[in-house]
Write a protein that holds these residues in place. Sequence first.
Motif, PDB file in Angstrom:
ATOM      1  N   MET A   1       0.783  -1.318  -0.012  1.00 37.65           N
ATOM      2  CA  MET A   1      -0.035   0.199  -0.096  1.00 37.65           C
ATOM      3  C   MET A   1       0.803   1.203  -0.028  1.00 37.65           C
ATOM      4  SD  MET A   1      -2.992  -1.066  -0.340  1.00 37.65           S
ATOM      5  CE  MET A   1      -3.999   0.651  -0.284  1.00 37.65           C
ATOM      6  N   PHE A   2       1.877   1.256   0.652  1.00 41.78           N
ATOM      7  CA  PHE A   2       2.850   2.199   0.499  1.00 41.78           C
ATOM      8  C   PHE A   2       3.378   2.571  -0.786  1.00 41.78           C
ATOM      9  CE2 PHE A   2       3.727   0.745   5.100  1.00 41.78           C
ATOM     10  CZ  PHE A   2       3.031   2.051   5.639  1.00 41.78           C
ATOM     11  N   GLN A   3       3.758   1.657  -1.534  1.00 45.60           N
ATOM     12  CA  GLN A   3       4.347   1.812  -2.766  1.00 45.60           C
ATOM     13  C   GLN A   3       3.075   2.355  -3.659  1.00 45.60           C
ATOM     14  OE1 GLN A   3       6.241  -1.566  -4.579  1.00 45.60           O
ATOM     15  NE2 GLN A   3       7.144  -0.303  -6.031  1.00 45.60           N
TER      16      GLN A   3
ATOM     17  N   GLU B   1       1.794   9.113   2.877  1.00 50.68           N
ATOM     18  CA  GLU B   1       0.756   9.948   3.350  1.00 50.68           C
ATOM     19  C   GLU B   1      -0.816   9.360   3.276  1.00 50.68           C
ATOM     20  OE1 GLU B   1       1.327  12.702   5.171  1.00 50.68           O
ATOM     21  OE2 GLU B   1       3.390  12.271   5.197  1.00 50.68           O
ATOM     22  N   ARG B   2      -1.070   8.678   2.090  1.00 50.97           N
ATOM     23  CA  ARG B   2      -2.163   8.085   1.690  1.00 50.97           C
ATOM     24  C   ARG B   2      -2.687   6.797   2.364  1.00 50.97           C
ATOM     25  NH1 ARG B   2      -4.478  10.347  -3.809  1.00 50.97           N
ATOM     26  NH2 ARG B   2      -5.456  11.910  -3.030  1.00 50.97           N
ATOM     27  N   ALA B   3      -1.708   5.947   2.725  1.00 45.06           N
ATOM     28  CA  ALA B   3      -1.809   4.654   3.141  1.00 45.06           C
ATOM     29  C   ALA B   3      -2.455   4.716   4.794  1.00 45.06           C
ATOM     30  CB  ALA B   3      -0.316   3.760   2.807  1.00 45.06           C
ATOM     31  N   SER B   4      -3.465   4.217   4.841  1.00 48.69           N
ATOM     32  CA  SER B   4      -3.909   4.165   6.291  1.00 48.69           C
ATOM     33  C   SER B   4      -3.956   2.772   6.705  1.00 48.69           C
ATOM     34  CB  SER B   4      -5.511   4.584   6.335  1.00 48.69           C
ATOM     35  OG  SER B   4      -6.180   3.490   5.856  1.00 48.69           O
ATOM     36  N   MET B   5      -3.810   2.736   8.106  1.00 47.83           N
ATOM     37  CA  MET B   5      -3.679   1.296   8.723  1.00 47.83           C
ATOM     38  C   MET B   5      -4.577   0.479   8.377  1.00 47.83           C
ATOM     39  SD  MET B   5      -0.893   0.915  10.235  1.00 47.83           S
ATOM     40  CE  MET B   5      -0.549   0.195  11.940  1.00 47.83           C
TER      41      MET B   5
ATOM     42  N   ALA C   1      -6.869  -4.190   5.505  1.00 48.12           N
ATOM     43  CA  ALA C   1      -7.698  -4.611   4.518  1.00 48.12           C
ATOM     44  C   ALA C   1      -6.835  -5.464   3.288  1.00 48.12           C
ATOM     45  CB  ALA C   1      -8.610  -3.613   3.839  1.00 48.12           C
ATOM     46  N   HIS C   2      -5.950  -4.950   2.929  1.00 49.55           N
ATOM     47  CA  HIS C   2      -5.208  -5.479   1.663  1.00 49.55           C
ATOM     48  C   HIS C   2      -4.497  -6.677   2.171  1.00 49.55           C
ATOM     49  CE1 HIS C   2      -2.864  -5.236  -1.971  1.00 49.55           C
ATOM     50  NE2 HIS C   2      -1.731  -5.434  -1.072  1.00 49.55           N
ATOM     51  N   VAL C   3      -3.865  -6.996   3.418  1.00 47.49           N
ATOM     52  CA  VAL C   3      -3.406  -8.209   3.972  1.00 47.49           C
ATOM     53  C   VAL C   3      -4.382  -9.147   4.624  1.00 47.49           C
ATOM     54  CG1 VAL C   3      -1.206  -7.132   3.875  1.00 47.49           C
ATOM     55  CG2 VAL C   3      -2.363  -7.019   6.130  1.00 47.49           C
TER      56      VAL C   3
ATOM     57  N   GLU D   1       1.965   3.769  12.186  1.00 50.71           N
ATOM     58  CA  GLU D   1       2.024   3.463  10.900  1.00 50.71           C
ATOM     59  C   GLU D   1       3.558   3.896  10.516  1.00 50.71           C
ATOM     60  OE1 GLU D   1       0.800   5.545   6.569  1.00 50.71           O
ATOM     61  OE2 GLU D   1      -0.740   5.704   8.372  1.00 50.71           O
ATOM     62  N   GLU D   2       4.257   4.517  11.243  1.00 52.45           N
ATOM     63  CA  GLU D   2       5.580   5.096  10.843  1.00 52.45           C
ATOM     64  C   GLU D   2       6.423   3.902  11.262  1.00 52.45           C
ATOM     65  OE1 GLU D   2       8.828   8.086  12.432  1.00 52.45           O
ATOM     66  OE2 GLU D   2       7.006   8.378  13.196  1.00 52.45           O
ATOM     67  N   VAL D   3       6.133   3.221  12.396  1.00 48.04           N
ATOM     68  CA  VAL D   3       6.805   1.781  12.677  1.00 48.04           C
ATOM     69  C   VAL D   3       6.645   0.901  11.823  1.00 48.04           C
ATOM     70  CG1 VAL D   3       7.057   0.157  14.525  1.00 48.04           C
ATOM     71  CG2 VAL D   3       6.740   2.616  15.246  1.00 48.04           C
ATOM     72  N   LEU D   4       5.519   0.654  11.316  1.00 48.42           N
ATOM     73  CA  LEU D   4       5.346  -0.306  10.267  1.00 48.42           C
ATOM     74  C   LEU D   4       6.093   0.178   8.796  1.00 48.42           C
ATOM     75  CD1 LEU D   4       3.795  -2.729   8.986  1.00 48.42           C
ATOM     76  CD2 LEU D   4       2.008  -1.385   8.624  1.00 48.42           C
ATOM     77  N   PHE D   5       6.059   1.252   8.424  1.00 45.49           N
ATOM     78  CA  PHE D   5       6.754   1.779   7.409  1.00 45.49           C
ATOM     79  C   PHE D   5       8.327   1.422   7.736  1.00 45.49           C
ATOM     80  CE2 PHE D   5       8.867   4.889   5.008  1.00 45.49           C
ATOM     81  CZ  PHE D   5       8.473   4.646   3.613  1.00 45.49           C
ATOM     82  N   TYR D   6       8.831   1.829   8.687  1.00 40.86           N
ATOM     83  CA  TYR D   6       9.967   1.256   8.872  1.00 40.86           C
ATOM     84  C   TYR D   6      10.503  -0.020   8.747  1.00 40.86           C
ATOM     85  CZ  TYR D   6      14.590   1.329  11.273  1.00 40.86           C
ATOM     86  OH  TYR D   6      15.988   1.031  11.427  1.00 40.86           O
ATOM     87  N   LYS D   7       9.828  -0.920   9.499  1.00 35.94           N
ATOM     88  CA  LYS D   7       9.673  -2.319   9.235  1.00 35.94           C
ATOM     89  C   LYS D   7       9.884  -2.619   7.585  1.00 35.94           C
ATOM     90  CE  LYS D   7      10.150  -6.291  11.154  1.00 35.94           C
ATOM     91  NZ  LYS D   7      11.304  -7.032  11.765  1.00 35.94           N
ATOM     92  N   VAL D   8       8.884  -2.366   7.036  1.00 33.55           N
ATOM     93  CA  VAL D   8       8.588  -2.625   5.455  1.00 33.55           C
ATOM     94  C   VAL D   8       9.780  -2.124   4.902  1.00 33.55           C
ATOM     95  CG1 VAL D   8       7.308  -2.147   3.465  1.00 33.55           C
ATOM     96  CG2 VAL D   8       6.198  -2.788   5.616  1.00 33.55           C
TER      97      VAL D   8
END
Length: 52
Positions: A1-3, A8-12, A17-19, A33-40
């Motif tokens: 979703m980030f890609q 900014e537009r990707a919500s938790m 829902a995507h996964v 969301e920032e922690v998830l983004f960092y992990k990804v």
Amino acid sequence: MFQKTGYERASMADIGAHVGYFKTTLYSYFASEEVLFYKVVTEAAEAEFQAT
């Protein structure tokens, strides 16, 4: 979703829902969301590094 939508537009909720999870489930694993983004990003970089 980030890609697909950008950070900014990707919500938790959208990511969940995507996964196939609820956003509350994601929050039980990732504080924000920032922690998830960092992990990804970190895991993608590690996978790229291992592939070379």
